[in-house]
Design a protein around this motif. Sequence first.
Motif, PDB file in Angstrom:
ATOM      1  N   GLY A  43      -6.716  -7.001  -8.072  1.00  0.00           N
ATOM      2  CA  GLY A  43      -6.724  -6.715  -6.640  1.00  0.00           C
ATOM      3  C   GLY A  43      -5.729  -7.577  -5.878  1.00  0.00           C
ATOM      4  O   GLY A  43      -5.080  -7.129  -4.932  1.00  0.00           O
ATOM      5  N   ALA A  44      -5.573  -8.845  -6.303  1.00  0.00           N
ATOM      6  CA  ALA A  44      -4.630  -9.753  -5.636  1.00  0.00           C
ATOM      7  C   ALA A  44      -3.192  -9.279  -5.849  1.00  0.00           C
ATOM      8  O   ALA A  44      -2.362  -9.371  -4.941  1.00  0.00           O
ATOM      9  N   VAL A  45      -2.912  -8.758  -7.029  1.00  0.00           N
ATOM     10  CA  VAL A  45      -1.565  -8.245  -7.316  1.00  0.00           C
ATOM     11  C   VAL A  45      -1.271  -7.034  -6.444  1.00  0.00           C
ATOM     12  O   VAL A  45      -0.167  -6.909  -5.892  1.00  0.00           O
ATOM     13  N   LEU A  46      -2.249  -6.179  -6.264  1.00  0.00           N
ATOM     14  CA  LEU A  46      -2.078  -4.996  -5.422  1.00  0.00           C
ATOM     15  C   LEU A  46      -1.857  -5.395  -3.961  1.00  0.00           C
ATOM     16  O   LEU A  46      -0.969  -4.861  -3.293  1.00  0.00           O
ATOM     17  N   VAL A  47      -2.641  -6.354  -3.476  1.00  0.00           N
ATOM     18  CA  VAL A  47      -2.476  -6.826  -2.096  1.00  0.00           C
ATOM     19  C   VAL A  47      -1.099  -7.453  -1.914  1.00  0.00           C
ATOM     20  O   VAL A  47      -0.416  -7.205  -0.910  1.00  0.00           O
ATOM     21  N   LEU A  48      -0.657  -8.258  -2.873  1.00  0.00           N
ATOM     22  CA  LEU A  48       0.667  -8.872  -2.813  1.00  0.00           C
ATOM     23  C   LEU A  48       1.765  -7.812  -2.818  1.00  0.00           C
ATOM     24  O   LEU A  48       2.737  -7.917  -2.056  1.00  0.00           O
ATOM     25  N   ALA A  65       5.887  -4.858   0.259  1.00  0.00           N
ATOM     26  CA  ALA A  65       6.440  -3.585   0.718  1.00  0.00           C
ATOM     27  C   ALA A  65       6.517  -3.538   2.241  1.00  0.00           C
ATOM     28  O   ALA A  65       7.501  -3.056   2.808  1.00  0.00           O
ATOM     29  N   VAL A  66       5.507  -4.060   2.914  1.00  0.00           N
ATOM     30  CA  VAL A  66       5.507  -4.091   4.383  1.00  0.00           C
ATOM     31  C   VAL A  66       6.627  -4.992   4.879  1.00  0.00           C
ATOM     32  O   VAL A  66       7.373  -4.635   5.805  1.00  0.00           O
ATOM     33  N   ALA A 113      12.104  -5.707   7.194  1.00  0.00           N
ATOM     34  CA  ALA A 113      13.436  -6.305   7.058  1.00  0.00           C
ATOM     35  C   ALA A 113      14.524  -5.239   7.163  1.00  0.00           C
ATOM     36  O   ALA A 113      15.564  -5.461   7.775  1.00  0.00           O
ATOM     37  N   VAL A 114      14.273  -4.078   6.588  1.00  0.00           N
ATOM     38  CA  VAL A 114      15.245  -2.984   6.669  1.00  0.00           C
ATOM     39  C   VAL A 114      15.376  -2.501   8.111  1.00  0.00           C
ATOM     40  O   VAL A 114      16.486  -2.277   8.606  1.00  0.00           O
TER      41      VAL A 114
END
Length: 108
Positions: A2-7, A12-13, A18-19
């Motif tokens: 779950g922590a990997v998914l949140v990271l 991505a956000v 930044a773009v």
Amino acid sequence: MGAVLVLAVWRAVIAARAVRAWGYAERDKDLLVRHGLLVRHLSIVPYARMQYVDVTAGPLERAFGLATVQLHTAAAASNARVPGLPPDEASRLRDRLTALGEDRAEGL
């Protein structure tokens, strides 16, 4: 897991913000380039001060079909770049800036 998914979602956000933080506007006498998430930068480059304009695309940019337009002026601090453009748009911008720079420089 779950922590990997949140990271991953967080990255991505941040990448999307930044773009969106990069932008440019062509005006009558100059080009505006803005960038920055936390610290906003606005560069104004007069067409008459442009010495040359490059279009570059590194391996990662080419993989995503993107290119960067780099503006060079006599003052190193005023060099500006516009990354993340489609190659056709980058070439169009380079040609337009070059033509405008030549037109404006004749009047100096």
